[in-house]
Every structure is written in C-alpha cells, then in structure tokens.
Design a protein around this motif. Sequence first.
Motif, PDB file in Angstrom:
ATOM      1  N   GLU A  72       7.026  19.644  29.888  1.00  0.00           N
ATOM      2  CA  GLU A  72       5.955  19.431  28.918  1.00  0.00           C
ATOM      3  C   GLU A  72       5.774  17.939  28.700  1.00  0.00           C
ATOM      4  OE1 GLU A  72       5.557  22.065  25.423  1.00  0.00           O
ATOM      5  OE2 GLU A  72       7.567  22.764  25.979  1.00  0.00           O
ATOM      6  N   GLU A  73       4.620  17.544  28.142  1.00  0.00           N
ATOM      7  CA  GLU A  73       4.357  16.129  27.899  1.00  0.00           C
ATOM      8  C   GLU A  73       5.260  15.605  26.781  1.00  0.00           C
ATOM      9  OE1 GLU A  73       2.529  14.037  29.579  1.00  0.00           O
ATOM     10  OE2 GLU A  73       1.930  15.619  30.971  1.00  0.00           O
ATOM     11  N   PRO A  74       5.860  14.428  26.947  1.00  0.00           N
ATOM     12  CA  PRO A  74       6.661  13.827  25.869  1.00  0.00           C
ATOM     13  C   PRO A  74       5.791  13.521  24.649  1.00  0.00           C
ATOM     14  CG  PRO A  74       7.076  12.737  27.981  1.00  0.00           C
ATOM     15  CD  PRO A  74       5.888  13.621  28.179  1.00  0.00           C
ATOM     16  N   VAL A  75       6.430  13.499  23.500  1.00  0.00           N
ATOM     17  CA  VAL A  75       5.760  13.193  22.238  1.00  0.00           C
ATOM     18  C   VAL A  75       6.082  11.758  21.843  1.00  0.00           C
ATOM     19  CG1 VAL A  75       5.517  13.835  19.802  1.00  0.00           C
ATOM     20  CG2 VAL A  75       5.965  15.606  21.532  1.00  0.00           C
ATOM     21  N   LEU A  76       5.066  10.997  21.425  1.00  0.00           N
ATOM     22  CA  LEU A  76       5.261   9.618  20.991  1.00  0.00           C
ATOM     23  C   LEU A  76       4.994   9.521  19.491  1.00  0.00           C
ATOM     24  CD1 LEU A  76       4.787   9.338  24.120  1.00  0.00           C
ATOM     25  CD2 LEU A  76       3.941   7.039  23.632  1.00  0.00           C
ATOM     26  N   ARG A  77       5.896   8.835  18.784  1.00  0.00           N
ATOM     27  CA  ARG A  77       5.781   8.677  17.334  1.00  0.00           C
ATOM     28  C   ARG A  77       6.045   7.231  16.911  1.00  0.00           C
ATOM     29  NH1 ARG A  77       5.857  13.619  14.521  1.00  0.00           N
ATOM     30  NH2 ARG A  77       6.394  15.420  15.842  1.00  0.00           N
ATOM     31  N   VAL A  78       5.523   6.888  15.732  1.00  0.00           N
ATOM     32  CA  VAL A  78       5.770   5.575  15.135  1.00  0.00           C
ATOM     33  C   VAL A  78       7.159   5.616  14.500  1.00  0.00           C
ATOM     34  CG1 VAL A  78       5.045   3.902  13.402  1.00  0.00           C
ATOM     35  CG2 VAL A  78       3.322   5.182  14.705  1.00  0.00           C
ATOM     36  N   TYR A  79       8.120   4.957  15.120  1.00  0.00           N
ATOM     37  CA  TYR A  79       9.505   5.039  14.664  1.00  0.00           C
ATOM     38  C   TYR A  79       9.800   4.057  13.532  1.00  0.00           C
ATOM     39  CZ  TYR A  79      14.527   5.979  15.164  1.00  0.00           C
ATOM     40  OH  TYR A  79      15.832   6.367  14.946  1.00  0.00           O
TER      41      TYR A  79
ATOM     42  N   ARG B 236      21.920  -9.016  10.866  1.00  0.00           N
ATOM     43  CA  ARG B 236      21.216  -8.402   9.738  1.00  0.00           C
ATOM     44  C   ARG B 236      19.749  -8.202  10.095  1.00  0.00           C
ATOM     45  NH1 ARG B 236      18.346 -10.007   5.057  1.00  0.00           N
ATOM     46  NH2 ARG B 236      18.801  -8.759   3.198  1.00  0.00           N
ATOM     47  N   GLU B 237      19.246  -7.002   9.806  1.00  0.00           N
ATOM     48  CA  GLU B 237      17.847  -6.707  10.044  1.00  0.00           C
ATOM     49  C   GLU B 237      17.262  -5.974   8.846  1.00  0.00           C
ATOM     50  OE1 GLU B 237      18.086  -4.254  13.581  1.00  0.00           O
ATOM     51  OE2 GLU B 237      18.005  -2.425  12.384  1.00  0.00           O
ATOM     52  N   LEU B 238      15.966  -6.148   8.645  1.00  0.00           N
ATOM     53  CA  LEU B 238      15.224  -5.377   7.654  1.00  0.00           C
ATOM     54  C   LEU B 238      14.497  -4.272   8.399  1.00  0.00           C
ATOM     55  CD1 LEU B 238      13.743  -8.382   5.630  1.00  0.00           C
ATOM     56  CD2 LEU B 238      15.756  -7.014   5.041  1.00  0.00           C
ATOM     57  N   TYR B 239      14.538  -3.068   7.866  1.00  0.00           N
ATOM     58  CA  TYR B 239      14.009  -1.927   8.619  1.00  0.00           C
ATOM     59  C   TYR B 239      13.147  -1.047   7.725  1.00  0.00           C
ATOM     60  CZ  TYR B 239      13.836   2.260  11.508  1.00  0.00           C
ATOM     61  OH  TYR B 239      13.406   3.324  12.244  1.00  0.00           O
ATOM     62  N   LEU B 240      11.991  -0.647   8.276  1.00  0.00           N
ATOM     63  CA  LEU B 240      11.088   0.262   7.586  1.00  0.00           C
ATOM     64  C   LEU B 240      10.784   1.430   8.508  1.00  0.00           C
ATOM     65  CD1 LEU B 240       9.312   0.780   5.057  1.00  0.00           C
ATOM     66  CD2 LEU B 240       7.464  -0.379   6.269  1.00  0.00           C
TER      67      LEU B 240
ATOM     68  N   LYS C 195       0.816  -1.200   0.000  1.00  0.00           N
ATOM     69  CA  LYS C 195       0.000   0.000   0.000  1.00  0.00           C
ATOM     70  C   LYS C 195       0.852   1.253   0.000  1.00  0.00           C
ATOM     71  CE  LYS C 195      -3.825  -2.239   2.428  1.00  0.00           C
ATOM     72  NZ  LYS C 195      -4.726  -2.199   3.608  1.00  0.00           N
ATOM     73  N   THR C 196       2.145   1.119   0.028  1.00  0.00           N
ATOM     74  CA  THR C 196       3.051   2.263   0.092  1.00  0.00           C
ATOM     75  C   THR C 196       4.262   1.994  -0.768  1.00  0.00           C
ATOM     76  OG1 THR C 196       4.484   3.543   1.553  1.00  0.00           O
ATOM     77  CG2 THR C 196       4.076   1.265   2.184  1.00  0.00           C
ATOM     78  N   ASP C 197       4.919   3.062  -1.178  1.00  0.00           N
ATOM     79  CA  ASP C 197       6.143   2.911  -1.959  1.00  0.00           C
ATOM     80  C   ASP C 197       7.339   2.622  -1.069  1.00  0.00           C
ATOM     81  OD1 ASP C 197       4.784   3.370  -4.319  1.00  0.00           O
ATOM     82  OD2 ASP C 197       5.110   5.537  -4.263  1.00  0.00           O
ATOM     83  N   ASN C 198       7.180   2.810   0.236  1.00  0.00           N
ATOM     84  CA  ASN C 198       8.278   2.534   1.160  1.00  0.00           C
ATOM     85  C   ASN C 198       8.596   1.051   1.159  1.00  0.00           C
ATOM     86  OD1 ASN C 198       8.319   5.219   1.838  1.00  0.00           O
ATOM     87  ND2 ASN C 198       7.108   4.959   3.693  1.00  0.00           N
ATOM     88  N   ARG C 199       9.859   0.758   1.164  1.00  0.00           N
ATOM     89  CA  ARG C 199      10.296  -0.636   1.176  1.00  0.00           C
ATOM     90  C   ARG C 199      11.226  -0.872   2.351  1.00  0.00           C
ATOM     91  NH1 ARG C 199       9.482  -3.345  -3.598  1.00  0.00           N
ATOM     92  NH2 ARG C 199      11.219  -4.768  -3.220  1.00  0.00           N
ATOM     93  N   PHE C 200      11.243  -2.097   2.841  1.00  0.00           N
ATOM     94  CA  PHE C 200      12.197  -2.467   3.875  1.00  0.00           C
ATOM     95  C   PHE C 200      13.605  -2.446   3.266  1.00  0.00           C
ATOM     96  CE2 PHE C 200       8.456  -4.066   5.968  1.00  0.00           C
ATOM     97  CZ  PHE C 200       8.767  -4.066   7.322  1.00  0.00           C
ATOM     98  N   SER C 201      14.542  -1.934   4.040  1.00  0.00           N
ATOM     99  CA  SER C 201      15.943  -1.949   3.619  1.00  0.00           C
ATOM    100  C   SER C 201      16.753  -2.773   4.605  1.00  0.00           C
ATOM    101  CB  SER C 201      16.493  -0.518   3.534  1.00  0.00           C
ATOM    102  OG  SER C 201      16.366   0.144   4.782  1.00  0.00           O
ATOM    103  N   ALA C 202      17.796  -3.415   4.112  1.00  0.00           N
ATOM    104  CA  ALA C 202      18.639  -4.271   4.951  1.00  0.00           C
ATOM    105  C   ALA C 202      19.791  -3.467   5.534  1.00  0.00           C
ATOM    106  CB  ALA C 202      19.166  -5.444   4.133  1.00  0.00           C
ATOM    107  N   ARG C 203      20.156  -3.786   6.789  1.00  0.00           N
ATOM    108  CA  ARG C 203      21.300  -3.143   7.429  1.00  0.00           C
ATOM    109  C   ARG C 203      21.811  -4.062   8.530  1.00  0.00           C
ATOM    110  NH1 ARG C 203      18.190   1.715  10.793  1.00  0.00           N
ATOM    111  NH2 ARG C 203      17.317   0.393  12.433  1.00  0.00           N
TER     112      ARG C 203
END
Length: 337
Positions: free
Chosen positions: A172-179, A19-23, A4-12
């Motif tokens: 202030e309140e901490p901010v949470l994000r989808v990393y 070795r991990e795949l990361y998005l 559903k997205t153009d983003n792809r997992f990349s290896a590092r």
Amino acid sequence: MANKTDNRFSARWNKRNARELYLEGEHVSIQNLKMRDDIRQEQEVQKYLSKNIPDYPTPVEFYITELTHVTNKNSLQKIWDSEGFKGFEQDSLSWWSLKINEADISAAEERFLETRFPDRSKEEIAAQQPFLSKFTTSPPFINDSSRYGNFRFTFPLTELMEAYKKQMCEDEEPVLRVYGTKLFKQEIEYVVLVHSPQFNETFSKYPLLTSNPLFSYEGNQIIWRAQAICETHNYQLAIHGKTVVTQTMYSHQFYVWDQLCLVFHINEGEVLTFPQRKLKASLSCCEADRKVKLWRNGENCSSIKEAEQFIESFQDDDEKEDEKEEDAFGEVKMEAE
C-alpha cells in the motif's frame, strides 16, 4: 496573540546530547517563529533568529530526487550486518535528509528567476550570471562533510519509497504526516513522518501532509521551499532591472538556517532491507564535522582515507562469490603444476 495555538515548544536533550526545542505536529515558518512568545524567551535562539539580515534568495524551491542517511562507524557495521536500516530503539524511526547537488541548485536558481521576472527577454536571460551557489552555504548543501558521521548512504527517492511500500506497507502507499519542528541555536529542522497505513491510529495525532507551504511530495520528487539557505551571510542580493546580482557584505552575518528531514517508521524487529551490493554502491565517505556534537554512542574515523579503508573491508555476496571462485581456480592451478 502572537501564538495561533496553545501548543508550545518544549526543551529536551537529543541523541547527540544537544539541547533542542521541539513542537509536535506542526511546521512553523521562520516568520511565525519570530512572533511566538515561547521562542522570544529563548535567548540562545534569539541571538540568530531576531537578526535583520540583508536581502538574500528566499523562499527557494528545490526539487529533490535523492535522500541521504549519514551514520558513524559503529552504526555502519550494524547496517551492513543486518543488510538494511532499522529504527532507533527509542522511537523506531530511521532518519533521512535531502541530497542536494549542483544541478538541483542551478534548477532552483532558474525557478527563482522565472518567478521573480516572468517576462525576461532573451538578452536579459543571457546576461544573468549564476548567483545561488554563493548563498547555499548551510549544511544541507554541503556533501563533503556531515554533522552525523563519516559514512553517507544515498538512494533515489523513488527506490527508497518503493522498497518501503513493499516491505513495510504490504504494497500500500506510505502515509506522510507533519511530525514536528525542531529548533536549535542556529538550525531549524522540519520533520516529516513516513509510516505504513496499518499505523494510522498510532500516529493519528500528527496531521496528514496535505497543503504545506514548506514541503510537498509528488511521488517521484520532494519540493522543499527553503526559507534560509545561508549559515553565514557573506553576500546580499541586489536587483538591477530584471537581473539578480550579488554584492559582498562589508561584514559577514550569522543567521538561522533551515532543513527538511524524512523519518521512516520501522517497527521493532524489522529491517528495511537492500542487497549488500546495493548498500555498497550507495555508500560514500565524508568528513565528520568537528564543530558540532556527534552522537555520543558512535565512533568516527579520523580521516577520509581511514573511512575509505573501512568501507573496503566490507564484501557483498557477489564479491565473496568471486573470491571463492578465484581461490578455487588458484587451488586447481597449483594441483596442475
């Protein structure tokens, strides 16, 4: 298209030389991972992800009130000397996992049953035998060992977030994000970023954690909707009327398992500090899991006994003061004699 997205997992390669795949910026469910073209090409991952596993409890909601940070001998010494937690030099992040105990598992089991059978009778409730602990066999549920080292810090979520709010966020309140989502051969790791509002622009490419089917934060607890809780499937789920039972599998199966991590942004040169007495009270020992690659820049103890002896060598300020008083009392006593 499956993606559903153009983003792809990349290896590092990560800090443990694995070795991990990361998005970045997305939490991808197991169901959607199975449909992604970029993941279908990863043979090592597909070995586990593509399996059809017999029924097991999923999803299961765990209400978590504690976080844990596991480290090795070298890093423990640095934490003690600095009286707190720094970010890794490469990314200024301090990594924490969920601490899940037996009470959390029992409560999650009851929620699973109430969702599945909202109209159970008292007799059916009484007839139900515990079952979830037979399935919670993946590393997030194992507290006596760790893949990251011998030393485990455990803090109440509210205490950790309050300290972060006061020290890093100017109250202030901490901010949470989808990393992002990290994918290994058998493990799926969902990462949530916690940062100060002053870094909103720096981390603006990561979506704010608002409506998330896998994770939510409600101020005093984390709700984790676990999708795969077994590292090894030895049992399968069966339904008899309005009662859940477990059946032993003829042959065990290995499958993927998922976990949730929170990473706290700690700016270079800063430390999320705690009194040494608090650090020591929150510290416990665990076996280092020899089945996985440990972080190559760290040293671990060969046994729990060695780890416990290493911890005993640390003295907080109160203990140092007590020792001074004992020494002074001993000197006065010798003079009197």
